[in-house]
Design an enzyme around this catalytic site. Structure first.
Site, PDB file in Angstrom:
ATOM      1  N   GLY A 107      -2.423   8.974  -1.777  1.00 30.66           N
ATOM      2  CA  GLY A 107      -1.522   8.492  -2.821  1.00 30.66           C
ATOM      3  C   GLY A 107      -1.903   9.004  -4.197  1.00 30.66           C
ATOM      4  CB  THR A 108      -5.193   9.371  -5.882  1.00 27.13           C
ATOM      5  OG1 THR A 108      -5.557   8.006  -5.680  1.00 27.13           O
ATOM      6  CG2 THR A 108      -5.715   9.851  -7.219  1.00 27.13           C
ATOM      7  CG  ASN A 160      -2.115  -1.839  -7.545  1.00 25.78           C
ATOM      8  OD1 ASN A 160      -1.255  -1.399  -8.313  1.00 25.78           O
ATOM      9  ND2 ASN A 160      -3.375  -1.956  -7.889  1.00 25.78           N
ATOM     10  CD  GLN A 187      -0.428  -1.769  -2.526  1.00 29.16           C
ATOM     11  OE1 GLN A 187      -0.075  -2.422  -1.542  1.00 29.16           O
ATOM     12  NE2 GLN A 187      -1.679  -1.368  -2.672  1.00 29.16           N
ATOM     13  CB  SER A 243      -1.045   6.026   0.108  1.00 32.50           C
ATOM     14  OG  SER A 243      -2.346   6.054   0.663  1.00 32.50           O
ATOM     15  CG  HIS A 249      -5.440   4.110   2.761  1.00 31.70           C
ATOM     16  ND1 HIS A 249      -6.110   3.046   2.206  1.00 31.70           N
ATOM     17  CD2 HIS A 249      -5.165   4.946   1.745  1.00 31.70           C
ATOM     18  CE1 HIS A 249      -6.256   3.257   0.907  1.00 31.70           C
ATOM     19  NE2 HIS A 249      -5.688   4.404   0.596  1.00 31.70           N
ATOM     20  CB  THR A 297      -5.802  24.327   6.617  1.00 29.08           C
ATOM     21  OG1 THR A 297      -6.009  25.730   6.413  1.00 29.08           O
ATOM     22  CG2 THR A 297      -5.530  24.039   8.081  1.00 29.08           C
ATOM     23  CB  CYS A 311     -15.713  -3.643 -10.340  1.00 26.02           C
ATOM     24  SG  CYS A 311     -17.390  -3.450 -10.907  1.00 26.02           S
TER      25      CYS A 311
HETATM   26  C1  LIG Z   1      -3.876   2.570  -3.310  1.00 26.44           C
HETATM   27  C2  LIG Z   1      -2.878   2.960  -4.316  1.00 26.44           C
HETATM   28  C3  LIG Z   1      -2.803   4.274  -4.795  1.00 26.44           C
HETATM   29  C4  LIG Z   1      -3.784   5.335  -4.375  1.00 26.44           C
HETATM   30  O1  LIG Z   1      -3.581   5.774  -3.053  1.00 26.44           O
HETATM   31  P1  LIG Z   1      -4.814   6.465  -2.287  1.00 26.44           P
HETATM   32  O2  LIG Z   1      -4.185   6.957  -1.017  1.00 26.44           O
HETATM   33  O3  LIG Z   1      -5.819   5.400  -2.041  1.00 26.44           O
HETATM   34  O4  LIG Z   1      -5.305   7.565  -3.140  1.00 26.44           O
HETATM   35  C5  LIG Z   1      -1.837   4.586  -5.717  1.00 26.44           C
HETATM   36  N1  LIG Z   1      -0.980   3.656  -6.147  1.00 26.44           N
HETATM   37  C6  LIG Z   1      -1.005   2.388  -5.716  1.00 26.44           C
HETATM   38  C7  LIG Z   1      -0.010   1.418  -6.226  1.00 26.44           C
HETATM   39  C8  LIG Z   1      -1.960   1.992  -4.788  1.00 26.44           C
HETATM   40  O5  LIG Z   1      -1.994   0.729  -4.380  1.00 26.44           O
END
Ligand SMILES: *Cc1c(COP(=O)(O)O)cnc(C)c1O
Length: 393
Positions: free
Chosen positions: A72-73, A148, A176, A196, A198, A234, A327
């Site tokens: 997601g980042t 989030n 989210q 994302s 996970h 890749t 944190c």
């Molecule tokens: C967790 C999260 C991200 C980051 O996603 P990652 O896959 O952990 O890099 C970005 N935006 C929101 C709102 C999130 O909750």
């Protein structure tokens, strides 16, 4: 053995067994590079393209509009740095995830102008503020779909309309929201949207960016022509396959009413915990009350305690929850989301996020309900702050 209940699904979710099963062959016999033209490559290429269809199905777009990323980042960064150029103005909000907030901060330090629109006491952006923030050089609006920390859903369709009318790109971080509420990129009217794996029972380290057809996006990585030259490198084939499977399962879950069931469990949790008759727990309340929220998230303040202390005390008893705020640098800062909503810093620091996942049962919720009031009461007994705030409120 301590019973362990995990109610921190906004931090990450367990991979569903079906997702793991779908991924497994791609760690073993199906190992090909998806760019190779031989049998092994064709096999993994087909799997990547099937996953692309699945993610597109979850978002209501075409498969060709999906770019796979390393999470997601990365997708958030690609959306922002891929669209904005030096001299451009960008509009964001005060409650974004750090993946957006710190990307915008970086822009602001490098010749861009950034406006952060505020939120109201319920944690919602006012679309009128977005409209007022528009300038002749505004290039991009980036405002999240669901927060989030609070789960509060933003008025993205209204913002999408404002962006379209002003001919400005609109990106929304839907990390989210995916798998929790239905998403349709055309109803939102966004040009870019992040998910994302996970955060909805897929694997960590894989995500996707929806990029509307015709959007001119500069890549961040330079290398091969993977992902139509929008993300070189890749492909993480097992991860992408897992993300695709998670998207399919999320879609099937909506048909089964998983979201409605989850909202019912969450509402039961809030009612029981905050009903004074039920628990005797006073000096506690919901953050983001009466705002539309995703069905799995509850954020509650417990006056007179330190959120971190409650997280640790609950963890010792087998319950995993979070303060929501990351944190950083060792010092515990009050959450930027809760303070943006107008919470006093001490109340923001006394807030805890509970977030459900598909694996959670009613028994898990009741386990949490059994622990929280007594743990809060014990921490308050040790707290000189509680007597003070109890007297002053
Ligand atoms: C967790 C999260 C991200 C980051 O996603 P990652 O896959 O952990 O890099 C970005 N935006 C929101 C709102 C999130 O909750």
């Amino acid at each position: 053995m301590t019973r362990r209940v995990y109610l921190d699904n906004n931090a990450t979710t367990p991979v569903l067994p079906e997702v793991l099963e779908a991924m497994r062959p791609y760690f073993g016999e199906r190992f090909g590079n998806a760019s190779s033209i031989h049998h092994h490559g064709q096999e993994t290429r087909a799997a990547v393209e099937r996953a692309r269809e699945s993610v597109a199905g979850l978002l209501g777009c075409r498969a060709s509009e999906i770019v796979f990323t390393g999470g997601g980042t990365e997708a958030d960064n690609l959306a922002i740095f891929g669209i904005a150029h030096v001299g451009d103005h960008v509009i964001s909000s005060t409650i974004e995830h750090h993946a957006v907030l710190n990307a915008c901060k970086h822009l602001a330090a490098n010749g861009f102008e950034v406006t952060y629109v505020p939120v109201d006491g319920r944690g919602r952006v006012d679309p009128a503020d977005v409209k007022r923030a528009l300038r002749p050089n505004t290039k991009l609006i980036t405002i999240m779909l669901a927060n989030n920390e609070t789960g509060v859903v933003q008025p993205v369709a209204e913002i999408g309309k404002i962006a379209a009318d002003a001919d400005v790109y609109f990106h929304t971080d839907a990390v989210q929201a995916a798998g929790k509420i239905a998403i349709d990129v055309n109803k939102i009217g966004c040009d870019l949207l992040t998910v994302s794996g996970h955060k909805f029972h897929g694997p960590q380290g894989v995500g996707a960016l929806y990029v509307r057809k015709g959007t001119r996006l500069e890549p961040m990585l330079y290398g091969g022509s993977h992902e139509r030259s929008r993300r070189a490198g890749t492909e993480n084939v097992p991860g992408i396959v897992g993300l695709g499977k998670a998207a399919e399962l999320a879609l099937a879950g909506f048909e089964r009413g998983d979201d409605i069931k989850m909202a019912a469990a969450r509402d039961h949790f809030e009612r029981e915990l905050l009903g004074i008759e039920a628990t005797g727990l006073n000096g506690a309340g919901l953050n983001g009350e009466r705002a539309p929220r995703v069905p799995n998230t509850t954020n509650i303040y417990f006056d007179g305690i330190e959120g971190e202390a409650l997280v640790i005390a609950l963890d010792l008893k087998g319950l995993a929850v979070s303060t929501g705020a990351a944190c950083s640098s060792g010092a515990i800062e009050p959450s930027h989301v809760l303070t943006a909503m107008g919470l006093r810093p001490d109340r923001a620091k006394a807030s805890i996020r509970f977030s459900l996942g598909k694996q959670n049962t009613r028994e898990d919720v009741d386990f949490a309900l059994g622990l929280i009031p007594e743990t809060v009461a014990r921490l308050r007994e040790l707290s000189p702050v509680w007597t003070k705030s109890a007297v002053s409120t």
